[in-house]
Design a protein around this motif. Structure first.
Motif, PDB file in Angstrom:
ATOM      1  N   SER A  79       2.564  -2.679   8.648  1.00 17.00           N
ATOM      2  CA  SER A  79       1.544  -3.075   7.282  1.00 17.00           C
ATOM      3  C   SER A  79       0.630  -1.906   7.468  1.00 17.00           C
ATOM      4  CB  SER A  79       0.791  -4.235   7.702  1.00 17.00           C
ATOM      5  OG  SER A  79       1.691  -5.368   7.969  1.00 17.00           O
ATOM      6  N   VAL A  80      -0.141  -1.242   8.556  1.00 19.37           N
ATOM      7  CA  VAL A  80      -1.182  -0.429   8.495  1.00 19.37           C
ATOM      8  C   VAL A  80      -0.400   0.844   7.981  1.00 19.37           C
ATOM      9  CG1 VAL A  80      -2.698   1.096   9.843  1.00 19.37           C
ATOM     10  CG2 VAL A  80      -2.711  -1.585   9.801  1.00 19.37           C
ATOM     11  N   THR A  81       0.839   1.112   8.439  1.00 19.99           N
ATOM     12  CA  THR A  81       1.625   2.433   8.051  1.00 19.99           C
ATOM     13  C   THR A  81       1.864   2.474   6.469  1.00 19.99           C
ATOM     14  OG1 THR A  81       2.425   2.563  10.264  1.00 19.99           O
ATOM     15  CG2 THR A  81       3.319   3.952   8.476  1.00 19.99           C
ATOM     16  N   LEU A  82       2.164   1.414   6.047  1.00 22.59           N
ATOM     17  CA  LEU A  82       2.657   1.265   4.463  1.00 22.59           C
ATOM     18  C   LEU A  82       1.477   1.277   3.757  1.00 22.59           C
ATOM     19  CD1 LEU A  82       5.835  -0.939   4.623  1.00 22.59           C
ATOM     20  CD2 LEU A  82       5.627   1.798   4.586  1.00 22.59           C
ATOM     21  N   ILE A  97      -2.095   1.488   4.588  1.00 19.05           N
ATOM     22  CA  ILE A  97      -3.050   2.637   4.557  1.00 19.05           C
ATOM     23  C   ILE A  97      -2.618   4.215   4.479  1.00 19.05           C
ATOM     24  CG2 ILE A  97      -5.103   3.432   6.060  1.00 19.05           C
ATOM     25  CD1 ILE A  97      -5.161   0.426   5.038  1.00 19.05           C
ATOM     26  N   HIS A  98      -1.698   4.312   5.601  1.00 12.35           N
ATOM     27  CA  HIS A  98      -1.121   5.780   5.647  1.00 12.35           C
ATOM     28  C   HIS A  98      -0.229   6.302   4.725  1.00 12.35           C
ATOM     29  CE1 HIS A  98      -3.176   5.339   9.491  1.00 12.35           C
ATOM     30  NE2 HIS A  98      -2.255   4.873  10.074  1.00 12.35           N
ATOM     31  N   MET A  99       0.403   5.200   3.830  1.00 15.80           N
ATOM     32  CA  MET A  99       1.529   5.941   2.864  1.00 15.80           C
ATOM     33  C   MET A  99       1.203   5.546   1.563  1.00 15.80           C
ATOM     34  SD  MET A  99       3.582   7.467   4.973  1.00 15.80           S
ATOM     35  CE  MET A  99       4.821   7.999   3.703  1.00 15.80           C
ATOM     36  N   PHE A 100       0.166   4.781   1.355  1.00 16.87           N
ATOM     37  CA  PHE A 100      -0.439   4.307   0.167  1.00 16.87           C
ATOM     38  C   PHE A 100      -1.809   4.864  -0.254  1.00 16.87           C
ATOM     39  CE2 PHE A 100      -1.821   1.201  -3.215  1.00 16.87           C
ATOM     40  CZ  PHE A 100      -1.420   1.894  -4.280  1.00 16.87           C
ATOM     41  N   LEU A 101      -2.820   4.233   0.570  1.00 15.81           N
ATOM     42  CA  LEU A 101      -3.982   4.502  -0.049  1.00 15.81           C
ATOM     43  C   LEU A 101      -4.713   5.586   0.512  1.00 15.81           C
ATOM     44  CD1 LEU A 101      -5.914   0.870   0.810  1.00 15.81           C
ATOM     45  CD2 LEU A 101      -5.435   1.795  -1.123  1.00 15.81           C
ATOM     46  N   THR A 102      -4.437   6.148   1.709  1.00 15.17           N
ATOM     47  CA  THR A 102      -4.607   7.661   1.928  1.00 15.17           C
ATOM     48  C   THR A 102      -4.270   8.787   1.005  1.00 15.17           C
ATOM     49  OG1 THR A 102      -5.105   6.977   4.237  1.00 15.17           O
ATOM     50  CG2 THR A 102      -4.905   9.227   3.880  1.00 15.17           C
ATOM     51  N   PRO A 103      -3.341   8.582   0.704  1.00 16.28           N
ATOM     52  CA  PRO A 103      -2.615   9.624  -0.134  1.00 16.28           C
ATOM     53  C   PRO A 103      -3.259   9.639  -1.570  1.00 16.28           C
ATOM     54  CG  PRO A 103      -0.756   8.726   0.816  1.00 16.28           C
ATOM     55  CD  PRO A 103      -2.065   8.023   1.287  1.00 16.28           C
ATOM     56  N   LEU A 104      -3.679   8.353  -2.012  1.00 14.81           N
ATOM     57  CA  LEU A 104      -4.230   8.181  -3.385  1.00 14.81           C
ATOM     58  C   LEU A 104      -5.608   8.606  -3.129  1.00 14.81           C
ATOM     59  CD1 LEU A 104      -3.954   6.360  -5.920  1.00 14.81           C
ATOM     60  CD2 LEU A 104      -5.071   4.540  -4.685  1.00 14.81           C
ATOM     61  N   TRP A 105      -6.490   8.553  -2.117  1.00 10.77           N
ATOM     62  CA  TRP A 105      -7.906   9.002  -1.860  1.00 10.77           C
ATOM     63  C   TRP A 105      -7.782  10.640  -1.882  1.00 10.77           C
ATOM     64  CZ3 TRP A 105      -9.015   4.961  -3.647  1.00 10.77           C
ATOM     65  CH2 TRP A 105      -9.015   3.504  -2.897  1.00 10.77           C
ATOM     66  N   LEU A 106      -6.707  10.923  -1.063  1.00  7.19           N
ATOM     67  CA  LEU A 106      -6.806  12.426  -1.041  1.00  7.19           C
ATOM     68  C   LEU A 106      -6.509  13.151  -2.155  1.00  7.19           C
ATOM     69  CD1 LEU A 106      -4.988  12.802   2.577  1.00  7.19           C
ATOM     70  CD2 LEU A 106      -7.291  13.358   2.050  1.00  7.19           C
ATOM     71  N   GLY A 107      -5.623  12.551  -3.131  1.00 10.02           N
ATOM     72  CA  GLY A 107      -5.265  12.737  -4.194  1.00 10.02           C
ATOM     73  C   GLY A 107      -6.459  12.790  -5.221  1.00 10.02           C
TER      74      GLY A 107
END
Ligand code: FOL
Length: 178
Positions: free
Chosen positions: A111-114, A116-126
């Protein structure tokens, strides 16, 4: 009188785990502009086991904010504070007062991987750096990191939750928290 002792103990432990999160995120980590690899999940999962989703969410968000205030590495972005809250809440939801089975640990980590790491973080960094996250080359290191890190996190969490005898020291405060 007794209650106050328990509260003091809870606050002390929360503070210790928050301090560990700050250290693991800001010092014992590998970080580039777009990728961070850290063991912050260790104190965060312990907090989840001991204090549940709400307090682990709050504790993680505090750790992010305090860590950025004291040791800023980039521009402060509130999305990462939200990440911290959600990931803490997920660990607390899966681990609090539960037996840490392989299935449970795998599900929480997934859950955290998908989310946070694979959805929200890329979104914020973008959003933060204005990169085009539809570029596959940009995803490659993130995907590799998460594939390698996933089994490591699962095994470490499983042993942490099942083999470390910290629970016997906390039985008192835990039964009183119920
Ligand atoms: N703003 C806030 N509030 N907190 C931060 O930690 C922060 N950090 C940066 C900029 N603004 C911030 C620096 N940039 C990752 C990569 C770069 C980065 C922030 C986060 C990252 O890849 N995070 C992953 C892994 C985290 C981990 O394993 O600890 C993630 O999925 O969140």
């Amino acid at each position: 009188m007794k209650k106050r002792n328990i509260d003091t103990r809870t606050i002390t432990l929360m503070s210790l785990l928050i301090a560990l999160m700050v250290v693991f995120t800001r010092f014992i980590s590998f970080e580039t502009q777009f990728l961070r690899i850290s063991l912050t999940f260790i104190p965060e999962s312990l907090m989840g086991i001991l204090f549940g989703p709400f307090w682990t969410g709050i504790g993680s968000a505090v750790a992010d904010t305090v860590g950025m205030l004291l040791f800023p590495k980039g521009p402060y972005f509130p999305g990462f504070t939200l990440n911290a809250f959600i990931s803490g809440a997920i660990y607390g939801f899966f681990y609090y007062k539960k037996e840490l089975t392989w299935q449970r640990v795998i599900f929480a980590t997934l859950s955290v991987t998908l989310i946070i790491h694979m959805f929200l973080t890329p979104l914020w960094l973008g959003l933060m750096y204005g990169v085009n996250i539809s570029n596959l080359a940009w995803w490659a290191p993130r995907i590799v990191k998460n594939i390698i890190f996933f089994p490591i996190q699962v095994v470490v969490t499983y042993y942490l939750g099942n083999k470390v005898p910290y629970k016997q020291f906390l039985n008192k405060s835990l039964t009183n928290l119920k």
